[in-house]
Write a protein that holds these residues in place. Structure first.
Motif, mmCIF file in Angstrom:
data_model
loop_
_atom_site.group_PDB
_atom_site.id
_atom_site.type_symbol
_atom_site.label_atom_id
_atom_site.label_comp_id
_atom_site.label_asym_id
_atom_site.label_seq_id
_atom_site.Cartn_x
_atom_site.Cartn_y
_atom_site.Cartn_z
ATOM 1 N N TYR A 59 16.113 -31.584 53.383
ATOM 2 C CA TYR A 59 16.055 -31.446 51.928
ATOM 3 C C TYR A 59 16.559 -32.675 51.180
ATOM 4 C CZ TYR A 59 20.843 -29.852 52.720
ATOM 5 O OH TYR A 59 22.150 -29.754 53.123
ATOM 6 N N GLU A 60 17.399 -33.468 51.785
ATOM 7 C CA GLU A 60 17.855 -34.683 51.103
ATOM 8 C C GLU A 60 16.710 -35.683 50.945
ATOM 9 O OE1 GLU A 60 21.157 -35.878 53.481
ATOM 10 O OE2 GLU A 60 22.447 -34.307 52.694
ATOM 11 N N VAL A 61 15.915 -35.840 51.984
ATOM 12 C CA VAL A 61 14.757 -36.732 51.922
ATOM 13 C C VAL A 61 13.721 -36.150 50.969
ATOM 14 C CG1 VAL A 61 12.874 -37.766 53.258
ATOM 15 C CG2 VAL A 61 15.166 -37.635 54.226
ATOM 16 N N ARG A 62 13.486 -34.835 51.062
ATOM 17 C CA ARG A 62 12.523 -34.172 50.180
ATOM 18 C C ARG A 62 12.910 -34.332 48.717
ATOM 19 N NH1 ARG A 62 13.566 -28.250 49.914
ATOM 20 N NH2 ARG A 62 15.245 -29.137 48.669
ATOM 21 N N ASP A 63 14.177 -34.115 48.399
ATOM 22 C CA ASP A 63 14.638 -34.189 47.014
ATOM 23 C C ASP A 63 14.484 -35.590 46.441
ATOM 24 O OD1 ASP A 63 15.273 -31.563 47.413
ATOM 25 O OD2 ASP A 63 17.446 -31.843 47.357
ATOM 26 N N ASP B 52 0.823 -28.594 50.132
ATOM 27 C CA ASP B 52 1.470 -27.753 51.145
ATOM 28 C C ASP B 52 2.973 -28.031 51.230
ATOM 29 O OD1 ASP B 52 -0.970 -26.635 51.741
ATOM 30 O OD2 ASP B 52 -1.326 -27.882 53.506
ATOM 31 N N ALA B 53 3.375 -29.251 50.946
ATOM 32 C CA ALA B 53 4.791 -29.616 51.040
ATOM 33 C C ALA B 53 5.565 -29.333 49.757
ATOM 34 C CB ALA B 53 4.925 -31.096 51.405
ATOM 35 N N ILE B 54 4.937 -29.470 48.603
ATOM 36 C CA ILE B 54 5.677 -29.346 47.340
ATOM 37 C C ILE B 54 5.825 -27.890 46.895
ATOM 38 C CG2 ILE B 54 3.789 -29.565 45.651
ATOM 39 C CD1 ILE B 54 7.173 -31.386 45.483
ATOM 40 N N ILE B 55 4.905 -27.026 47.249
ATOM 41 C CA ILE B 55 4.972 -25.646 46.766
ATOM 42 C C ILE B 55 6.214 -24.901 47.270
ATOM 43 C CG2 ILE B 55 3.789 -23.418 46.831
ATOM 44 C CD1 ILE B 55 1.358 -24.979 45.999
ATOM 45 N N TRP C 290 8.077 -33.372 53.584
ATOM 46 C CA TRP C 290 8.287 -32.389 54.661
ATOM 47 C C TRP C 290 8.598 -33.118 55.952
ATOM 48 C CZ3 TRP C 290 7.142 -26.924 54.210
ATOM 49 C CH2 TRP C 290 7.461 -26.214 55.362
ATOM 50 N N ILE C 291 9.843 -33.481 56.115
ATOM 51 C CA ILE C 291 10.327 -34.118 57.341
ATOM 52 C C ILE C 291 11.230 -33.090 58.025
ATOM 53 C CG2 ILE C 291 11.849 -35.935 58.248
ATOM 54 C CD1 ILE C 291 9.290 -37.117 57.330
ATOM 55 N N LEU D 37 12.158 -30.161 39.418
ATOM 56 C CA LEU D 37 11.488 -31.433 39.676
ATOM 57 C C LEU D 37 10.119 -31.199 40.314
ATOM 58 C CD1 LEU D 37 14.417 -33.640 41.066
ATOM 59 C CD2 LEU D 37 13.336 -33.814 38.824
ATOM 60 N N ALA D 38 10.043 -30.265 41.254
ATOM 61 C CA ALA D 38 8.777 -29.954 41.915
ATOM 62 C C ALA D 38 7.772 -29.382 40.909
ATOM 63 C CB ALA D 38 9.002 -28.970 43.060
ATOM 64 N N ALA D 39 8.234 -28.511 40.030
ATOM 65 C CA ALA D 39 7.351 -27.931 39.010
ATOM 66 C C ALA D 39 6.880 -29.008 38.036
ATOM 67 C CB ALA D 39 8.074 -26.810 38.267
ATOM 68 N N ARG D 40 7.772 -29.896 37.636
ATOM 69 C CA ARG D 40 7.396 -30.977 36.726
ATOM 70 C C ARG D 40 6.414 -31.944 37.393
ATOM 71 N NH1 ARG D 40 12.639 -33.634 35.036
ATOM 72 N NH2 ARG D 40 11.186 -35.191 34.258
ATOM 73 N N LEU D 41 6.583 -32.170 38.697
ATOM 74 C CA LEU D 41 5.658 -33.033 39.437
ATOM 75 C C LEU D 41 4.262 -32.413 39.476
ATOM 76 C CD1 LEU D 41 5.086 -35.557 41.102
ATOM 77 C CD2 LEU D 41 6.070 -34.402 43.088
#
Length: 184
Positions: free
Chosen positions: A65-69, A118-121, A28-29, A136-140
């Motif tokens: 979103y590029e950094v997040r991804d 808080d950041a991944i959901i 979350w940047i 990817l977020a769900a798999r994480l």
């Protein structure tokens, strides 16, 4: 990526807590742009540019979103390597400054890493960035849920995960219901 090379596995299995802390921070940047104002994060002493409109907008507008991804992808690959890394991502890490300039000591606690959850959901239902980001977020989250030590963190985010599972695409919902929420 270097993390994909099997020859580097031993190096990544010993990823320092400070690196995990930074990867979670990158989830979350605030997004940069020409209409932004400078924002200084007093804890990390980082400067980014934030637009007032982006702060008032939703998650998809405000996050880089590029950094997040990329961070999500790397965290997933790291957690797939060992249960120890899963535990370390799921628990809160505190950076403590030392007397030496530019040197911080990472201290892991037994508390859930609320910043991570808080950041991944929100990434579970995002519509910007890579198409596979929600998966990817769900798999994480699924990877972290496999370790009992992360149960408190999953419980912390349970309502929001359930809400995301109800509005997400079918494959994401399937991962969340069958691989994340069943561990609560």
């Amino acid at each position: 990526l270097l993390v994909d090379n099997p020859d580097n596995r031993d190096v990544f299995l010993h990823t320092p807590d400070t690196m995990i802390f930074q990867l979670v921070h990158f989830l979350w940047i605030p997004r940069l742009g020409p209409d932004s104002i400078e924002y200084v994060d007093p804890l990390l002493n980082t400067v980014s540019r934030v637009s007032a409109m982006k702060l008032l907008g939703g998650y998809d507008i405000s996050v880089d979103y590029e950094v997040r991804d990329r961070s999500t992808e790397i965290l997933l690959k790291l957690t797939d390597m060992s249960d120890d890394i899963k535990k370390r991502v799921g628990r809160k890490i505190i950076l403590k400054a030392t007397d030496k300039i530019e040197v911080d000591v990472a201290m892991a606690t037994n508390q859930p890493n609320t910043r991570f959850y808080d950041a991944i959901i929100p990434a579970l239902t995002t519509k910007v960035g890579r198409d596979q980001t929600p998966q990817l977020a769900a798999r994480l989250l699924s990877s972290l849920a496999k370790v009992d030590e992360n149960r408190k963190g999953i419980m912390y985010a349970e309502r929001r995960i359930l809400r995301a599972a109800n509005v997400a695409d079918a494959p994401i919902s399937d991962i969340l219901f069958n691989n994340v929420l069943k561990h609560v």
